[in-house]
Design a protein around this motif. Sequence first.
Motif, PDB file in Angstrom:
ATOM      1  N   GLN A  98       0.274 -50.833  57.555  1.00 58.39           N
ATOM      2  CA  GLN A  98       1.659 -51.165  57.194  1.00 58.39           C
ATOM      3  C   GLN A  98       2.380 -49.948  56.632  1.00 58.39           C
ATOM      4  N   ASP A  99       1.716 -49.238  55.749  1.00 58.95           N
ATOM      5  CA  ASP A  99       2.335 -48.071  55.115  1.00 58.95           C
ATOM      6  C   ASP A  99       2.656 -46.994  56.152  1.00 58.95           C
ATOM      7  N   ILE A 100       1.763 -46.779  57.097  1.00 61.36           N
ATOM      8  CA  ILE A 100       1.998 -45.771  58.139  1.00 61.36           C
ATOM      9  C   ILE A 100       3.165 -46.191  59.025  1.00 61.36           C
ATOM     10  N   GLU A 101       3.233 -47.483  59.368  1.00 68.18           N
ATOM     11  CA  GLU A 101       4.330 -47.976  60.203  1.00 68.18           C
ATOM     12  C   GLU A 101       5.673 -47.849  59.485  1.00 68.18           C
ATOM     13  N   GLN A 102       5.709 -48.151  58.184  1.00 69.74           N
ATOM     14  CA  GLN A 102       6.959 -48.128  57.430  1.00 69.74           C
ATOM     15  C   GLN A 102       7.411 -46.718  57.073  1.00 69.74           C
ATOM     16  N   SER A 103       6.475 -45.822  56.864  1.00 65.57           N
ATOM     17  CA  SER A 103       6.839 -44.464  56.422  1.00 65.57           C
ATOM     18  C   SER A 103       6.003 -43.404  57.134  1.00 65.57           C
ATOM     19  N   PRO A 104       6.169 -43.256  58.439  1.00 65.36           N
ATOM     20  CA  PRO A 104       5.338 -42.298  59.170  1.00 65.36           C
ATOM     21  C   PRO A 104       5.586 -40.837  58.752  1.00 65.36           C
ATOM     22  N   THR A 105       6.751 -40.572  58.179  1.00 70.51           N
ATOM     23  CA  THR A 105       7.053 -39.188  57.786  1.00 70.51           C
ATOM     24  C   THR A 105       6.240 -38.740  56.574  1.00 70.51           C
ATOM     25  N   ARG A 106       5.644 -39.691  55.859  1.00 69.71           N
ATOM     26  CA  ARG A 106       4.827 -39.322  54.689  1.00 69.71           C
ATOM     27  C   ARG A 106       3.437 -38.830  55.080  1.00 69.71           C
ATOM     28  N   GLU A 140       0.688 -36.445  56.266  1.00 68.38           N
ATOM     29  CA  GLU A 140       0.536 -35.000  56.241  1.00 68.38           C
ATOM     30  C   GLU A 140      -0.829 -34.644  56.805  1.00 68.38           C
TER      31      GLU A 140
END
Length: 136
Positions: A74-82, A84
């Motif tokens: 979920q976190d990757i889908e919502q904020s892929p720019t984070r 690194e």
Amino acid sequence: MADRYRAESTLSDRGQTAIPSSIRKHLGLEGGGKIEYEIDEAGQVVIRPKPEAAVPVSDEADPALRPFLSLLEQDIEQSPTRLEPMASDFVAVAIAIAGSWQNLVEFDPNSFDFTDDDAAELSDLFAEIEAEEAGT
């Protein structure tokens, strides 16, 4: 000829017996361990510890795994720019510890004992790398 040792035990009416402690010790058996029997070509019965099968990773083995992976997804889908990439120093240290990239890829965490001293040493090493990166 190799030294031989004999031990005996009594068979119960139900066909059960206890393995003598000297034999258990020799075989490295502990309570709950499994043994296997084989009749060899000469008709002799061979008793040995049964190798433990690798336990597959499953939700049953770790009930927190599935919820954690879902949260990560979920976190990757919502904020892929984070996301690194791993720092090259981190990868270099991991490869150095494993001995090679292939060893790192095939790493089995159950294949060695990781002590508190090992954890402290790695923590110090990673702190040094972070300090160097912060200084550049």
